[in-house]
Design an enzyme around this catalytic site. Sequence first.
Site, PDB file in Angstrom:
ATOM      1  N   ASN A 219       0.820  -1.218   0.000  1.00 48.08           N
ATOM      2  CA  ASN A 219       0.000   0.000   0.000  1.00 48.08           C
ATOM      3  C   ASN A 219       0.851   1.265   0.000  1.00 48.08           C
ATOM      4  OD1 ASN A 219      -1.965  -1.898   0.144  1.00 48.08           O
ATOM      5  ND2 ASN A 219      -2.583  -1.454   2.250  1.00 48.08           N
TER       6      ASN A 219
ATOM      7  N   THR B 229     -15.915  36.326 -33.136  1.00 44.89           N
ATOM      8  CA  THR B 229     -16.752  35.980 -31.992  1.00 44.89           C
ATOM      9  C   THR B 229     -17.969  35.292 -32.606  1.00 44.89           C
ATOM     10  OG1 THR B 229     -17.976  38.068 -32.019  1.00 44.89           O
ATOM     11  CG2 THR B 229     -15.989  37.993 -30.668  1.00 44.89           C
ATOM     12  N   HIS B 230     -18.465  34.295 -31.934  1.00 41.67           N
ATOM     13  CA  HIS B 230     -19.578  33.491 -32.470  1.00 41.67           C
ATOM     14  C   HIS B 230     -19.220  32.884 -33.831  1.00 41.67           C
ATOM     15  CE1 HIS B 230     -22.024  35.670 -29.434  1.00 41.67           C
ATOM     16  NE2 HIS B 230     -21.304  36.701 -29.838  1.00 41.67           N
TER      17      HIS B 230
ATOM     18  N   SER C 232      -7.209  10.029 -48.320  1.00 40.89           N
ATOM     19  CA  SER C 232      -8.450   9.263 -48.270  1.00 40.89           C
ATOM     20  C   SER C 232      -8.257   7.983 -49.072  1.00 40.89           C
ATOM     21  CB  SER C 232      -9.585  10.089 -48.878  1.00 40.89           C
ATOM     22  OG  SER C 232     -10.625   9.236 -49.317  1.00 40.89           O
TER      23      SER C 232
ATOM     24  N   LYS D  20      -8.145  14.104 -51.684  1.00 41.98           N
ATOM     25  CA  LYS D  20      -8.261  14.576 -50.305  1.00 41.98           C
ATOM     26  C   LYS D  20      -6.921  14.693 -49.593  1.00 41.98           C
ATOM     27  CE  LYS D  20     -11.403  15.359 -48.267  1.00 41.98           C
ATOM     28  NZ  LYS D  20     -12.247  14.441 -47.500  1.00 41.98           N
TER      29      LYS D  20
ATOM     30  N   ASN E 201      -6.328  15.356 -45.531  1.00 41.90           N
ATOM     31  CA  ASN E 201      -7.159  15.512 -44.340  1.00 41.90           C
ATOM     32  C   ASN E 201      -6.363  15.885 -43.083  1.00 41.90           C
ATOM     33  OD1 ASN E 201      -9.486  14.806 -45.777  1.00 41.90           O
ATOM     34  ND2 ASN E 201      -9.135  12.619 -45.431  1.00 41.90           N
TER      35      ASN E 201
ATOM     36  N   GLU F 250      -8.184  16.601 -35.957  1.00 42.71           N
ATOM     37  CA  GLU F 250      -9.454  15.966 -35.588  1.00 42.71           C
ATOM     38  C   GLU F 250      -9.304  15.065 -34.370  1.00 42.71           C
ATOM     39  OE1 GLU F 250     -11.911  14.984 -39.458  1.00 42.71           O
ATOM     40  OE2 GLU F 250      -9.765  14.789 -39.830  1.00 42.71           O
TER      41      GLU F 250
ATOM     42  N   TYR G 156      -6.411   2.042   2.580  1.00 50.17           N
ATOM     43  CA  TYR G 156      -6.311   1.430   1.260  1.00 50.17           C
ATOM     44  C   TYR G 156      -7.518   0.544   0.982  1.00 50.17           C
ATOM     45  CZ  TYR G 156      -4.772  -1.223  -2.763  1.00 50.17           C
ATOM     46  OH  TYR G 156      -4.704  -1.787  -4.016  1.00 50.17           O
TER      47      TYR G 156
ATOM     48  N   GLN H  11      -6.588   0.504  -7.030  1.00 51.61           N
ATOM     49  CA  GLN H  11      -5.819  -0.035  -8.150  1.00 51.61           C
ATOM     50  C   GLN H  11      -6.321   0.534  -9.484  1.00 51.61           C
ATOM     51  OE1 GLN H  11      -4.438  -4.232  -8.164  1.00 51.61           O
ATOM     52  NE2 GLN H  11      -5.910  -4.510  -9.811  1.00 51.61           N
TER      53      GLN H  11
ATOM     54  N   LYS I 166      -4.671   3.556 -11.958  1.00 47.45           N
ATOM     55  CA  LYS I 166      -3.523   3.539 -12.861  1.00 47.45           C
ATOM     56  C   LYS I 166      -3.867   3.630 -14.343  1.00 47.45           C
ATOM     57  CE  LYS I 166      -1.116   0.999  -9.475  1.00 47.45           C
ATOM     58  NZ  LYS I 166      -2.426   1.050  -8.787  1.00 47.45           N
TER      59      LYS I 166
END
Length: 470
Positions: free
Chosen positions: A121, A166-167, A288, A294, A296, A301, A328, A333, A336
């Site tokens: 522990n 903005t927006h 692609s 293409k 990409n 993404e 503990y 466990q 992790k």
Amino acid sequence: MDDTGNADDATGHTLWHGRFAGGPAEALMAYTVSLPFDQRLWPDDIAGSRAHVRGLVRAELLTDHEADAVSVALDRVAAELADGTFVFVESDEDIHTAVERRVTEIAGAAGAKLHTARSRNDQVATDLRLWCKRELSGVAELLMELQQVLLDRADAADGVYLPGYTHLQRAQPVLLAHHLLAHGWALGRDVDRLLATVDRLDVSPLGAGALAGTSLPIDPASTAADLGFADVFANSLDAVSDRDFVAEALFDLALVGIHLSRIGEEWVLWTSEEFGFARLDDAYATGSSMLPQKKNPDIAELARGKTGRLVGNLTALLTMLKGLPLAYNRDLQEDKEPLFDSVEQVGLAVRAVTGMIATAEFVPDRMRSAADAEVMAATDIAEWLVRDGTPFRDAHAIVGALVRRHLSDGTSLQQLVRDELGDAAAQVVGPGEGVRRRTSPGGAGPDALPQQLDRYRAMLAALRSRLSAG
Ligand code: ARG
């Protein structure tokens, strides 16, 4: 396996076999082992054991001779783990069990003393803190490389400007340098947070034992110093049950992911034909399988798309912790996998995004022509009126009416301004005028940029020296 589903013996004993008449069921082992994912803690487990051995010698619980035998065994185990020749057995529940088992095989009776005054522990908490110190600092370092690339590209952007939004509607022109540095500042806060998390977690739990310390005469403070920790635990129950540092790390990493996601979203837009503000280097773009034309932005993404799991990892950890009584519990466990996943994914993302931005080509003409629409000068015209004493609200209405006429009959806004407000006012409208006029400190124009660059460099230098001091 025997007819009780016993997985023991053919492959060795568990650490706790003494109390049990039979070995563990295969289903139990299959469900509870953490070895597949905690193996990566081995360098920290070995480091912790070495320091623990030195502590046992100081406490006269191990003779120099025994300590030598254990140290030699630890060296060999480390070598086997490093070169992949370490043979795991079925009873190795986790990396701590595996290392101790092998040390005991090699060093015999002396090896069997390794776990004196120690529990898995406090051991696992120690390992994980050591791992976090190194790995979170590593992420911070990668982030600073990205910050540096943003600075380099800002430095080289040489007056290029684009619309600020903005927006996601064009609002006012901003220097490309200013836009790039905006992300760099957010990353600077990420680095600051990671380093602060490392500072806070820099406390050794070793010596807390299973939960309550030990009757043996160990000195946790000297072992903490030996391991390079800045401090030692004050409360053994807290020492073995505290995973605040994992929660903090996962939050820090989730926010890094969110910042990368926002950068990613912009690059998806910028590299689209509709925006056309940037072109990716071939090495950082994908094709692609069906559409030959293409190119990409997959890195951008995935920087956006992988954020879900980073937030998920944080959520999983917090949910796991919320109902746990002291001290503990095996639930811990589950700290992790989310941690390892987030550190790994953020590291991969930062490296990829850094390369993508470092090698991309900007398209200044596209940026400029998007930023030079006459309406982008609307606020500046209103501010021109303000300088003459017109209240801003009135100026806003006057310019709003001119913009409405411009949009309805197509007359040039500059012409309308000239007609209504005079030549001097009309000069506010025109290519490059808008960005030049963003003069206020911290603003998006060329007058304010040098000061920002100085501050940004100072911020990076301060973060770098904190990292190297840490
Ligand atoms: N594999 C365990 C973990 O990661 C190590 C600690 C086990 N302690 C115990 N009392 N079973 O949490």
